[in-house]
Scaffold this motif. Sequence first.
Motif, short mmCIF file in Angstrom:
data_model
loop_
_atom_site.label_atom_id
_atom_site.label_comp_id
_atom_site.label_asym_id
_atom_site.label_seq_id
_atom_site.Cartn_x
_atom_site.Cartn_y
_atom_site.Cartn_z
N ASP A 17 0.90 -1.26 -0.04
CA ASP A 17 -0.04 -0.18 0.07
C ASP A 17 0.81 1.41 0.18
OD1 ASP A 17 -2.41 1.31 -0.03
OD2 ASP A 17 -2.34 1.67 2.09
N GLU A 18 1.86 1.21 0.74
CA GLU A 18 2.79 2.31 0.79
C GLU A 18 3.67 2.67 -0.50
OE1 GLU A 18 3.41 2.58 5.72
OE2 GLU A 18 5.14 1.42 4.45
N GLU A 19 4.11 1.42 -0.97
CA GLU A 19 4.76 1.61 -2.17
C GLU A 19 3.88 2.30 -3.45
OE1 GLU A 19 7.63 1.30 -1.89
OE2 GLU A 19 8.40 -0.67 -0.83
N SER A 20 2.53 1.96 -3.22
CA SER A 20 1.54 2.43 -4.29
C SER A 20 1.35 3.96 -4.07
CB SER A 20 0.22 1.75 -3.97
OG SER A 20 0.40 0.43 -4.06
N LYS A 21 1.50 4.32 -2.75
CA LYS A 21 1.26 5.77 -2.49
C LYS A 21 2.50 6.51 -3.06
CE LYS A 21 2.03 6.87 1.88
NZ LYS A 21 1.76 6.92 3.28
N HIS A 22 3.79 5.75 -2.75
CA HIS A 22 5.10 6.47 -3.19
C HIS A 22 4.88 6.65 -4.79
CE1 HIS A 22 7.10 4.47 0.30
NE2 HIS A 22 6.45 5.34 0.82
N PHE A 23 4.45 5.65 -5.39
CA PHE A 23 4.43 5.84 -6.96
C PHE A 23 3.43 7.05 -7.33
CE2 PHE A 23 2.24 5.15 -11.04
CZ PHE A 23 3.27 5.05 -11.85
N ASN A 24 2.25 7.05 -6.65
CA ASN A 24 1.44 8.13 -7.09
C ASN A 24 2.14 9.50 -6.62
OD1 ASN A 24 -0.45 6.36 -7.77
ND2 ASN A 24 -1.71 6.32 -5.89
N LEU A 25 2.60 9.53 -5.50
CA LEU A 25 3.37 11.05 -4.98
C LEU A 25 4.43 11.21 -6.01
CD1 LEU A 25 3.97 10.50 -1.24
CD2 LEU A 25 2.44 12.23 -2.18
#
Length: 271
Positions: free
Chosen positions: A120-128
């Motif tokens: 979930d955090e990696e997904s947020k990182h990609f979006n950021l």
Amino acid sequence: MRALAELATEVLTTADGRAKTALSRAHAADWFAARSNGELPETGTATPPLRPARPEKPELLSPRDVPRRKPGTVEGRIAILHAVAHIELNAVDLHWDVIARFGHIPMPPGFYDDWVKAADEESKHFNLVSDCLEAMGSHYGALPAHAGMWRAAENTVDDLMGRLAVVPMVLEARGLDVTPSMIKIFQNAKDDRAVAALETIYGEEVSHVAYGSKWFHFLCGREDADPKEAFHRLVRHYFHGQLKPPFNEEKRAEAGIPPDFYWPLSEGLTP
Ligand SMILES: [Fe+2]
Ligand SMILES: [Fe+2]
């Protein structure tokens, strides 16, 4: 809720970056909603693809063919963020792949909590990072990216301990070493959005390395193996290349990786 391994495979077979991260975040939200209700959804088994689905762009090149750009220019900073976005997208898949591929190995519920949270955090990182690229007039896919990022996963396709040694404890730990200097480049450029994104990534990556170390030690305990010896053996077997100092010893310690794990694997290189 469908079995977690099945949801993981759905993320792995989604090609578009934003679609992949949206699905990843939705599945993580469902998992944690169930867990906070005291439920333990089925984890199950699945047959994930050997390689995850990827968008048509970026073009994937061998690392030596990816053009280098000066960090002092906007183009250089776009290139850095593009490379980070590529790493984050691979990381989304790497974490879901652990869940999908090793479902046959019985693990405590906390193992799944950790990898779903990391994914979930990696997904947020990609979006950021994609947001930063778009604010700079670029986007993920606009530049070529490194091929071979999935090699670590392919090499450890049937070895969970090997996967944990190489992915979180070597590759993600390397991220802790290099991120502070990256943050400085964007501070110097007064790019507050990129600084904030990279600081979020830096903070959360410590826990991903810690999850790796925690579950690696768990498996060593279950198999009565010496963790340091097992780590050295597995990294030498699956990871081709030495670990490069300087190491971020403080953050590595925070993540549960002591110096005698990584220094002996960097022999012949000076800090
Ligand atoms: Fe990340
Ligand atoms: Fe990570």
